[in-house]
Motif scaffolding. Structure first.
Motif, PDB file in Angstrom:
ATOM      1  N   LEU A 170       0.795  -1.312  -0.083  1.00  0.00           N
ATOM      2  CA  LEU A 170       0.159  -0.097  -0.008  1.00  0.00           C
ATOM      3  C   LEU A 170       0.891   1.326   0.200  1.00  0.00           C
ATOM      4  O   LEU A 170       0.416   2.356  -0.227  1.00  0.00           O
ATOM      5  CB  LEU A 170      -1.068   0.195   1.199  1.00  0.00           C
ATOM      6  N   ALA A 171       2.145   1.272   0.431  1.00  0.00           N
ATOM      7  CA  ALA A 171       2.855   2.244   0.457  1.00  0.00           C
ATOM      8  C   ALA A 171       4.512   1.925   0.200  1.00  0.00           C
ATOM      9  O   ALA A 171       4.697   0.730   0.772  1.00  0.00           O
ATOM     10  CB  ALA A 171       2.884   3.148   1.560  1.00  0.00           C
ATOM     11  N   ALA A 172       5.455   2.606  -0.300  1.00  0.00           N
ATOM     12  CA  ALA A 172       6.482   2.138  -0.457  1.00  0.00           C
ATOM     13  C   ALA A 172       7.426   3.344  -0.622  1.00  0.00           C
ATOM     14  O   ALA A 172       7.332   3.938  -1.790  1.00  0.00           O
ATOM     15  CB  ALA A 172       6.774   1.064  -1.573  1.00  0.00           C
ATOM     16  N   SER A 173       8.568   3.743   0.003  1.00  0.00           N
ATOM     17  CA  SER A 173       9.292   4.722  -0.095  1.00  0.00           C
ATOM     18  C   SER A 173      10.562   4.354   0.104  1.00  0.00           C
ATOM     19  O   SER A 173      11.181   3.310   0.761  1.00  0.00           O
ATOM     20  CB  SER A 173       9.341   5.481   0.964  1.00  0.00           C
ATOM     21  N   LYS A 180      13.446  10.396   9.440  1.00  0.00           N
ATOM     22  CA  LYS A 180      12.145  10.597   9.421  1.00  0.00           C
ATOM     23  C   LYS A 180      11.373  10.912   8.077  1.00  0.00           C
ATOM     24  O   LYS A 180      10.121  10.754   7.893  1.00  0.00           O
ATOM     25  CB  LYS A 180      12.212  12.110  10.319  1.00  0.00           C
ATOM     26  N   LEU A 181      12.118  11.606   7.149  1.00  0.00           N
ATOM     27  CA  LEU A 181      11.618  11.911   5.694  1.00  0.00           C
ATOM     28  C   LEU A 181      11.179  10.468   5.186  1.00  0.00           C
ATOM     29  O   LEU A 181       9.969  10.332   4.574  1.00  0.00           O
ATOM     30  CB  LEU A 181      12.496  12.589   4.839  1.00  0.00           C
ATOM     31  N   LEU A 182      11.944   9.619   5.392  1.00  0.00           N
ATOM     32  CA  LEU A 182      11.611   8.207   4.824  1.00  0.00           C
ATOM     33  C   LEU A 182      10.310   7.521   5.371  1.00  0.00           C
ATOM     34  O   LEU A 182       9.455   7.130   4.495  1.00  0.00           O
ATOM     35  CB  LEU A 182      12.693   7.143   5.062  1.00  0.00           C
ATOM     36  N   ILE A 183      10.157   7.751   6.658  1.00  0.00           N
ATOM     37  CA  ILE A 183       8.883   7.450   7.312  1.00  0.00           C
ATOM     38  C   ILE A 183       7.674   8.013   6.883  1.00  0.00           C
ATOM     39  O   ILE A 183       6.740   7.537   6.748  1.00  0.00           O
ATOM     40  CB  ILE A 183       9.181   7.156   8.832  1.00  0.00           C
ATOM     41  N   MET A 184       7.896   9.294   6.952  1.00  0.00           N
ATOM     42  CA  MET A 184       6.802  10.395   6.936  1.00  0.00           C
ATOM     43  C   MET A 184       6.339  10.331   5.171  1.00  0.00           C
ATOM     44  O   MET A 184       5.088  10.217   5.075  1.00  0.00           O
ATOM     45  CB  MET A 184       7.091  11.960   6.985  1.00  0.00           C
ATOM     46  N   LEU A 187       4.146   7.204   4.998  1.00  0.00           N
ATOM     47  CA  LEU A 187       2.925   7.346   5.682  1.00  0.00           C
ATOM     48  C   LEU A 187       1.917   8.307   4.759  1.00  0.00           C
ATOM     49  O   LEU A 187       0.878   8.099   4.753  1.00  0.00           O
ATOM     50  CB  LEU A 187       2.901   8.236   7.207  1.00  0.00           C
ATOM     51  N   SER A 188       2.621   9.285   4.207  1.00  0.00           N
ATOM     52  CA  SER A 188       1.995  10.147   3.226  1.00  0.00           C
ATOM     53  C   SER A 188       1.115   9.286   2.157  1.00  0.00           C
ATOM     54  O   SER A 188      -0.175   9.234   1.699  1.00  0.00           O
ATOM     55  CB  SER A 188       2.697  11.195   2.731  1.00  0.00           C
ATOM     56  N   GLN A 189       2.104   8.363   1.717  1.00  0.00           N
ATOM     57  CA  GLN A 189       1.339   7.349   0.445  1.00  0.00           C
ATOM     58  C   GLN A 189       0.244   6.540   1.035  1.00  0.00           C
ATOM     59  O   GLN A 189      -0.733   6.400   0.510  1.00  0.00           O
ATOM     60  CB  GLN A 189       2.471   6.388  -0.013  1.00  0.00           C
ATOM     61  N   LEU A 190       0.508   6.035   2.508  1.00  0.00           N
ATOM     62  CA  LEU A 190      -0.623   5.144   2.921  1.00  0.00           C
ATOM     63  C   LEU A 190      -1.970   5.913   3.109  1.00  0.00           C
ATOM     64  O   LEU A 190      -2.914   5.482   2.828  1.00  0.00           O
ATOM     65  CB  LEU A 190      -0.125   4.552   4.091  1.00  0.00           C
TER      66      LEU A 190
END
Length: 299
Positions: A170-173, A180-184, A187-190
């Motif tokens: 559902l999300a992949a970065s 933090k940028l990777l995680i956020m 979460l934005s994609q999710l």
């Protein structure tokens, strides 16, 4: 005729035997014609000739970047669906003869990424306790970060969210740093891909970033319920471990060719699209994750 002559020569001294090229020249037969006819005769006497054609066709559909990805467990039910019933040992032998086996990968060389830094924030309860049997989409999600080394010797980090019921990503970065940028971004994609009126559990390990306020506040704003694995127990997040293992197995040669993070990001995004829309699995009734979700679970 040529093969019979070759058999009859076996009892002759080696220096008196004719080579295949010499025999063909004597009888005026082209080498290509000989081998085509020989192949036809062999196939005619091969009781598995038709089965091999179907195995090859199924295996070709499962190729990713030129590599075969379907093992015998995935080919077997599709072969039976096509009306061919063979024993497991026979199927494995035929796949070996056809050269369509998937790549093998040593888990001990998996460069598994560990983000555990002790308790730096809040540890959530383990709500799943290795219960991975949900069949409703968007109710149980898994997330984790993994790493791969690129050809320029730098690391690339992947943050992914997987739906337990469908195995869909559902999300992949991707980033050069597990920050933090990777995680956020993940979460934005999710947030964009998660339907309204769903409040799923999102399960992770005890990585330091999953303990911090910014992560917990963001998932809380999305209506997600946090769950965490026990310390040092990778089986508690087995679905994510399985996905990263598959990606590294099926893309290992392509990963080695990535010279920078940009090339790797392009590769990873293409893999996610292929995985979601084309890669079949026994766990999803031999459908892709998207087909399984749309045609079975919420049909």
């Amino acid at each position: 005729m040529v093969d019979q002559v070759r058999v009859n020569q076996q009892n002759l001294p080696k220096k008196e035997r004719y080579g295949i090229g010499e025999l063909l020249k004597i009888i005026g037969l082209k080498r290509s014609t000989y081998y085509d006819e020989r192949k036809r005769i062999i196939n005619k006497n091969d009781k598995y000739a038709d089965v091999k054609l179907v195995i090859k066709e199924i295996a070709e559909k499962g190729k990713w970047k030129g590599a075969y990805t379907y093992g015998y467990r995935r080919i077997m039910p599709l072969l039976e669906k096509a009306g061919y019933h063979v024993a497991e040992a026979t199927l494995r032998r035929l796949m070996n003869e056809l050269g369509v086996q998937p790549a093998m990968y040593n888990r001990r060389k998996n460069n598994r990424y560990s983000s555990y830094n002790g308790t730096v924030g809040k540890i959530a309860d383990n709500l799943l306790d290795q219960t991975f049997d949900t069949t409703t989409p968007f109710t149980v999600l898994h997330t984790d970060i993994s790493q791969v080394r690129l050809s320029d010797s730098n690391w690339a980090y992947m943050s992914v969210v997987l739906d337990q019921a469908t195995k869909e990503i559902l999300a992949a970065s991707v980033s050069q740093s597990p920050n933090k940028l990777l995680i956020m971004d993940m979460l934005s994609q999710l947030e964009d891909n998660l339907p309204n009126n769903f409040n799923p559990v999102i399960h992770s390990d005890q990585g330091w970033y999953y303990q911090l306020d910014y992560y917990r506040e963001k998932i809380d704003s999305l209506g997600l319920i946090q769950s965490m694995s026990r310390k040092g127990n990778c089986l508690d997040n087995a679905p994510m471990e399985s996905f990263f293992h598959l990606f590294k197995v099926e893309s290992q040669s392509e990963i080695k060719r990535c010279k920078n993070i940009s090339q790797f990001t392009h590769l990873f995004n293409k893999y996610i699209n292929w995985y979601n829309n084309n890669r079949i699995s026994n766990k999803t009734k031999n459908m892709s994750p998207v087909d399984y979700r749309t045609h079975v679970l919420i049909a």
